[in-house]
Design an enzyme around this catalytic site. Structure first.
Site, PDB file in Angstrom:
ATOM      1  CG  HIS A  27      -1.628   1.285   1.473  1.00  0.00           C
ATOM      2  ND1 HIS A  27      -2.962   1.455   1.196  1.00  0.00           N
ATOM      3  CD2 HIS A  27      -1.200   2.475   1.980  1.00  0.00           C
ATOM      4  CE1 HIS A  27      -3.324   2.684   1.502  1.00  0.00           C
ATOM      5  NE2 HIS A  27      -2.267   3.324   1.982  1.00  0.00           N
ATOM      6  CD  GLU A  28       1.764   3.819   3.657  1.00  0.00           C
ATOM      7  OE1 GLU A  28       2.164   4.842   3.066  1.00  0.00           O
ATOM      8  OE2 GLU A  28       0.693   3.785   4.276  1.00  0.00           O
ATOM      9  CG  HIS A  60       0.472   6.252  -0.855  1.00  0.00           C
ATOM     10  ND1 HIS A  60      -0.651   6.906  -1.304  1.00  0.00           N
ATOM     11  CD2 HIS A  60       0.120   5.669   0.323  1.00  0.00           C
ATOM     12  CE1 HIS A  60      -1.648   6.716  -0.452  1.00  0.00           C
ATOM     13  NE2 HIS A  60      -1.208   5.966   0.540  1.00  0.00           N
ATOM     14  CE1 TYR A  83      -3.333  10.566   0.730  1.00  0.00           C
ATOM     15  CE2 TYR A  83      -3.092  12.020   2.618  1.00  0.00           C
ATOM     16  CZ  TYR A  83      -3.253  10.756   2.098  1.00  0.00           C
ATOM     17  OH  TYR A  83      -3.318   9.681   2.953  1.00  0.00           O
ATOM     18  CG  ASP A 100      -8.349  10.974   6.798  1.00  0.00           C
ATOM     19  OD1 ASP A 100      -7.122  11.084   6.652  1.00  0.00           O
ATOM     20  OD2 ASP A 100      -9.013  10.002   6.381  1.00  0.00           O
ATOM     21  CG  HIS A 154      -6.834   7.265   5.480  1.00  0.00           C
ATOM     22  ND1 HIS A 154      -6.262   8.497   5.660  1.00  0.00           N
ATOM     23  CD2 HIS A 154      -5.826   6.410   5.176  1.00  0.00           C
ATOM     24  CE1 HIS A 154      -4.939   8.399   5.485  1.00  0.00           C
ATOM     25  NE2 HIS A 154      -4.656   7.147   5.183  1.00  0.00           N
ATOM     26  CD  GLU A 189      -4.572   6.678   1.854  1.00  0.00           C
ATOM     27  OE1 GLU A 189      -4.585   5.453   2.118  1.00  0.00           O
ATOM     28  OE2 GLU A 189      -3.578   7.390   2.038  1.00  0.00           O
TER      29      GLU A 189
END
Length: 356
Positions: A174-175, A178, A189, A271, A276, A198
């Site tokens: 996932h990271e 990005h 974002y 957020d 998210h 995300e």
């Protein structure tokens, strides 16, 4: 949609701020202490990322040329401090050591590299063999993992709410995804474009896990972060693509707030506009398309999503409708008027997102 304005790296964490906010309000200092420290550290790292974006990163020597199609992994140990990258503990081709966290990080970098190379002919994060760096054992009881625009960073968790962040390979994927978004569509974002940012990371994180395990869409659990929650937490993961809103329901952690359809879209200023939270909607659309098609999800549904991410038509401020429309066009362009087109179109219909 606006044109791509060039790379604007953002600070992206796997645990959302609203979750840490909830934990920071707990009465038990064993719970609120690590959460508050993590929030402070995340705020600092986020500010540093903004400064780097404004003033530019310091010049570094160009990395040595690598053999195309081969990963260049380096894992560092922060030794529970916060200076990055830390002490090098494993390089490309080095044998596994005694530290399981280091070994998991190294393997997760490799799994991510392999999925993008084998499935999409992409050579590393930037498509040109970018070295893949990760730092483990970051800070004390740090309850997060993040991509800071340049590398991966993993906390060990506090052992009360979160365990070691290298345990789920989809968190690593996932990271790093990005980073792929950063080098391609570079989605803003905030709001729906941030939720797409995300969601794309969740999609490829899930695909990396499925590819590693050799799972079909039907066999996969479609959970993000399974194995990350400590035994005291009532929950199974951070997010569920199959059933958004059901990943956890815990007295301390709270209830998973993700919607599955536009009927329950959450309007919030927290957020970054709920990046998210509302990512559950495009997540669910991908799950529906992938399971309708069956087989290995990275081969058809994943290919369509990858085509959109890297095709050059996706604006940085893209909304759900923009992304959905491009997936329909991509499915038609790659697969024609067959079941892939029908599956993608129907998936967006079921989550309430229009396609133009």
């Amino acid at each position: 949609m606006t044109a791509n304005r060039g790379f604007e790296p953002v600070f992206c964490t796997i645990v959302p701020p609203h979750v840490l906010d909830r934990l920071a309000q707990a009465e038990d200092p064993v719970v609120h202490g690590p959460a508050r420290r993590t929030l402070r550290r995340d705020a600092y790292e986020r500010t540093q990322r903004r400064l780097t974006t404004v003033v530019g990163a310091p010049a570094v020597a160009a990395p040595a040329e690598a053999e195309p199609g081969k990963p260049r992994r380096t894992v560092y140990d922060a030794r529970h401090r916060t200076a990055l990258p830390g002490t090098k503990v494993r390089g490309e081709g080095d044998a596994p050591g005694r530290d399981a966290t280091v070994n998991r990080a190294y393997a997760g970098l490799g799994a991510t590299f392999e999925l993008f190379l084998k499935a999409y002919s992409r050579d590393s994060i930037d498509g040109h063999g970018l070295p893949m760096d990760a730092t483990v054992h970051y800070d004390e009881d740090y309850n997060n993992a993040f991509w800071n625009g340049e590398q991966m960073v993993f906390g060990d968790g506090d052992g009360e709410i979160f365990l070691d962040f290298t345990i789920p390979v989809d968190v690593i994927g996932h990271e790093l995804a990005h980073g792929v978004t950063q080098y391609t569509a570079n989605l803003d974002y905030f709001g729906q474009s941030g939720a797409l940012n995300e969601s794309v990371s969740d999609v490829f994180g899930a695909l990396i896990k499925q590819y590693t395990l050799g799972q079909t869409a039907e066999e996969a659990d479609w959970l993000i972060g399974a194995g990350l929650l400590a035994p005291r937490v009532t929950g199974k993961a951070l997010r569920s693509m199959k059933e958004p809103g059901t990943a956890y329901d815990d007295d301390v952690l709270g209830k998973d707030p993700q919607p599955a359809t536009m009927d329950d879209y959450v309007r919030t200023g927290r957020d970054n506009g709920g990046v998210h939270i509302n990512s559950g909607i495009p997540n669910h659309a991908f799950y529906l398309a992938a399971t309708t098609l069956g087989g290995h999800a990275w081969e058809r549904a994943g290919q369509v999503w990858y085509d959109v991410l890297t095709g050059g038509e996706l604006g940085q401020d893209a909304q759900f409708t923009d992304f959905a429309t491009l997936t329909v066009e991509a499915a038609r362009a790659r697969f024609g008027e067959g079941e892939e087109l029908r599956a993608v179109t129907k998936a967006w219909e079921r989550v309430g997102v229009r396609t133009l």
